[in-house]
Scaffold this motif. Sequence first.
Motif, PDB file in Angstrom:
ATOM      1  N   ILE A  27       6.678   7.541   2.397  1.00 40.30           N
ATOM      2  CA  ILE A  27       5.875   8.411   1.529  1.00 40.30           C
ATOM      3  C   ILE A  27       4.987   9.372   2.333  1.00 40.30           C
ATOM      4  N   GLY A  28       5.174   9.374   3.660  1.00 38.69           N
ATOM      5  CA  GLY A  28       4.440  10.323   4.508  1.00 38.69           C
ATOM      6  C   GLY A  28       2.962   9.996   4.646  1.00 38.69           C
ATOM      7  N   TYR A  29       2.618   8.713   4.624  1.00 39.14           N
ATOM      8  CA  TYR A  29       1.227   8.289   4.769  1.00 39.14           C
ATOM      9  C   TYR A  29       0.978   7.804   6.201  1.00 39.14           C
ATOM     10  N   VAL A  30      -0.299   7.716   6.561  1.00 37.78           N
ATOM     11  CA  VAL A  30      -0.694   7.126   7.838  1.00 37.78           C
ATOM     12  C   VAL A  30      -0.624   5.609   7.680  1.00 37.78           C
ATOM     13  N   TYR A  31      -0.136   4.924   8.706  1.00 43.74           N
ATOM     14  CA  TYR A  31      -0.091   3.461   8.661  1.00 43.74           C
ATOM     15  C   TYR A  31      -1.102   2.877   9.657  1.00 43.74           C
ATOM     16  N   LEU A 220       8.131  -1.827  -3.796  1.00 45.71           N
ATOM     17  CA  LEU A 220       6.908  -1.122  -3.391  1.00 45.71           C
ATOM     18  C   LEU A 220       6.906   0.324  -3.887  1.00 45.71           C
ATOM     19  N   LEU A 221       8.071   0.986  -3.756  1.00 45.01           N
ATOM     20  CA  LEU A 221       8.144   2.395  -4.171  1.00 45.01           C
ATOM     21  C   LEU A 221       7.945   2.522  -5.685  1.00 45.01           C
ATOM     22  N   ASN A 222       8.475   1.552  -6.438  1.00 42.83           N
ATOM     23  CA  ASN A 222       8.271   1.559  -7.893  1.00 42.83           C
ATOM     24  C   ASN A 222       6.799   1.437  -8.239  1.00 42.83           C
ATOM     25  N   LEU A 223       6.147   0.498  -7.561  1.00 42.64           N
ATOM     26  CA  LEU A 223       4.717   0.287  -7.823  1.00 42.64           C
ATOM     27  C   LEU A 223       3.932   1.547  -7.444  1.00 42.64           C
ATOM     28  N   TYR A 224       4.281   2.132  -6.296  1.00 40.37           N
ATOM     29  CA  TYR A 224       3.613   3.343  -5.827  1.00 40.37           C
ATOM     30  C   TYR A 224       3.733   4.471  -6.858  1.00 40.37           C
TER      31      TYR A 224
END
Length: 229
Positions: A27-31, A220-224
């Motif tokens: 999702i292009g976020y910082v981890y 996870l992607l569904n929840l996001y």
Amino acid sequence: MKKIVIAIDGYSSSGKSTMARDLARRIGYVYVDSGAMYRAVTLYALENGMVHPGGEVDVEALVKALPLIHISFNPAGADGIQHTILNGKDVETEIRDMKVSSLVSPVAVIPEVRHYLTGIQQSYGEEKGIVMDGRDIGTTVFPNAEMKVFVNASPEERARRRVKELTDKGEAVTYEEVLANIKERDHIDTTRKESPLRKADDAVVLDNDKMTITEQMDWLLNLYQTKIN
Ligand code: DC
């Protein structure tokens, strides 16, 4: 698009770091791996003579040295993994070995260490667009995180995964010693006074004992998606 904070907490070796890292990439976020920060502080204590031969940590010396401990992360390189940097040195390998693993829980119970690292972690979240995994991310570090996941897996399944990870890296470990270390860490992590590991009331539980990596990612992607709409 709306950016949020994603907190992923759970037991050690539950696979949460891998899933948090993969989710951030998708999702292009910082981890941010908050456990790596506790591990780096533990390594610092070991390397600077702050651990007695019996294994007790010299808390006073470590607390005094905290302002000298600088932790950062290098962006993922060829191995696809972000590396932890301690005072300018890449310590990604050292922080994962058994010596650090067996000392990190006692270091993580020290309130001053927790306050120091929590402050740094909160500063990372100011811009949102971050996935952080750990033990107290949804409860203490980001109590207002828009998405909170609590990862569950049995100690036996976690020990099997960890043995594979360590033997793949060439470390000689037995299933029994790894299982004992996992149970010991679970005990310390869940019973410590300061920010114990517990599910935040508004966290969603992910039981991943029998899930594949792909199934976890879809979950996870569904929840996001439900959180950003
Ligand atoms: O996730 P990990 O196994 O790399 O974490 C290492 C240790 O750090 C773990 O035993 C507990 C501690 N920890 C913590 O107390 N709080 C966090 N937010 C992350 C890790």
